[in-house]
Structures are given as structure tokens and as C-alpha cells.
Design an enzyme around this catalytic site. Structure first.
Site, PDB file in Angstrom:
ATOM      1  CG  ASP A  18      -1.724   1.181   1.437  1.00 60.15           C
ATOM      2  OD1 ASP A  18      -2.314   1.655   0.453  1.00 60.15           O
ATOM      3  OD2 ASP A  18      -1.794   1.682   2.581  1.00 60.15           O
ATOM      4  CG  ASP A  20      -1.664   7.752   0.928  1.00 61.79           C
ATOM      5  OD1 ASP A  20      -1.375   8.918   1.188  1.00 61.79           O
ATOM      6  OD2 ASP A  20      -1.817   7.327  -0.239  1.00 61.79           O
TER       7      ASP A  20
END
Length: 246
Positions: A18, A20
Site C-alpha cells: 500500500d 498511504d
């Protein structure tokens, strides 16, 4: 603090990150964006959005909370401006840049020399690209952003697509997902991956209860020890963690 215990070890063919909350701690920047967004929209509860929407696509959040603003081109522009306007609030997750560059370096030594890591983010291409530039991470060949999926996290579509792109879509292939948000953890699990949960946004219990297989403070204690060309597997060692069921 993480517990004193023996290192945890697991073997994978590829890694999916991922962005953020996993590579960059952008919570402060995103929160400021939502607060600014709410200033001219009395119906929009910025604090509730901040509390409940981490890990979801900005377009999906706006469609739910302020549907009159759910215009894709406009949302993409707003999101792409976040690093420029609020980037001073963002910081790299400790150990993230080093781990990604380890995977990139080891990829050159694999059986085919192809990248064995990818990024799967709920952010748009302009936003995610700017975060990577801030982190000095080169954009990977497999870079799944919000525009490239029809269903955002917690749906596993993005992670499933990344697995396929890397050549490890089969159920028997072992893939690890690095995530911080419950929505992303669920997406990773539903994509058949082992999930390392990072406590950059939520406490260890929430990350564990979301389904993470191993829960860490950050990525400073995660490293690649070796790569086996015959099995096409990385040996990953986690030196410090809160919880583990691997």
C-alpha cells in the site's frame, strides 16, 4: 513497544505495498485536506471522515459524504494537489524506503530479473506519484492506483490484479501485502495474501483484529535475508512485532 521474542520468518514470491500509511505517513496531510474541504460544505463532517475513511479511495469517500462533488476529474485534481499544499505534514514510514529498495535490488538477482514487488494504492496516479518522488522511490512497473480499479479497497481487485501482473496469481503462490488500514488488510486477505499490518494509523489491537497475520510498529524490523532462485522465494525476517500467527 513490540515484545522481546524470537524473529518471525516467512517465505514469499512477491510483495505488494500500500502507499498511504505504509510507505508514507500522509495522515496529517490528508486530514488537513478534508478539514479544508469541509470549510465550505457544512454538511461534511471532516472529523468523522478522517476517523472512518482511511485506506479508501477519495472519490468513494466524496461520493458517500458529498455526492454533488463526486466528479472524477475534479477529485483527481484535488487529490493530486495534496502533496503540493499539505506535503509538509507527510513523513516516510520508518524502514519503508529501505525495504522497498531491498526488494527492488533483489529483483535484479531473481530467476528472470523482473520486479517482484508492486504498489497497490487507493490514491490516484498524480497523488501516489508525488508521494513516491518525495520518498525517492522509483515508480514500479506494476503500479495499481485508484483509476485502475472499478472497486476500491476493501475489495481485493487491486491486489488480485497486481498478483496477476507479477505472475503470481495462482493460489499456491505466496505473496505478502504490507498494509495499515482495515480496508486494505481485508483486501489483502481476500486476495489470498499474508498481511503485515503496520501501526502507523491504528493501534496494534485494531490492526490485529482487522486480520493482519503479523503486526509491526513500522518497517524498520522487516528485512529480506535471502532469495532462492530455485523456489523463487524471498526469505523475510521480522525482528520485532506486536503479534504474529505465522
Amino acid at each position: 513497544m513490540t515484545k522481546e521474542q524470537p524473529p518471525a520468518t516467512f517465505y514469499v514470491n512477491a510483495a505488494l505495498f500500500d502507499c498511504d500509511g505504509t510507505l508514507v505517513n500522509s495522515t496529517g496531510a490528508i486530514s488537513e485536506f478534508w478539514r479544508n474541504f469541509a470549510e465550505t460544505r457544512p454538511h461534511f463532517d471532516a472529523e468523522e471522515v478522517i476517523r472512518t475513511s482511511h485506506g479508501c479511495r477519495t472519490f468513494d469517500v466524496i461520493k458517500k459524504w458529498s455526492p454533488e462533488d463526486a466528479i472524477e476529474e475534479q477529485v483527481t485534481q484535488w487529490e493530486g494537489d495534496i502533496p503540493d499544499s499539505y506535503g509538509h505534514h507527510a513523513r516516510a514510514i520508518p524502514g519503508a524506503v529501505e525495504l522497498v529498495k531491498q526488494f527492488d535490488g533483489y529483483s535484479k538477482e531473481t530467476h528472470d530479473g523482473e520486479q517482484k514487488w508492486a504498489i497497490v494504492t487507493s490514491g490516484t496516479l498524480p497523488l501516489a506519484t508525488k508521494w513516491l518522488k518525495l520518498l525517492t522511490i522509483e515508480k514500479p512497473d506494476t503500479f495499481i492506483t485508484a483509476e485502475k480499479v472499478t472497486k476500491g479497497k476493501p475489495h481485493p481487485q487491486g491486489y488480485l490484479n497486481a498478483r496477476e501482473n507479477l505472475g503470481y496469481g495462482a493460489n499456491h503462490a505466496k505473496v505478502v501485502v504490507f498494509e495499515d488500514a482495515p480496508a486494505g488488510i481485508q483486501a489483502g486477505k481476500d486476495a489470498g495474501a499474508l498481511v503485515v499490518g503496520i501501526c502507523s494509523t491504528y493501534n496494534p489491537e485494531k490492526v490485529r483484529d482487522a486480520g493482519a497475520d503479523i503486526v509491526v510498529k513500522d518497517l524498520t524490523g522487516v528485512r529480506i535475508e535471502s532469495y532462492n532462485k530455485e523456489t523463487q522465494e524471498f526469505k523475510i525476517v521480522v525482528d520485532s512485532y506486536y503479534y504474529s500467527n505465522i
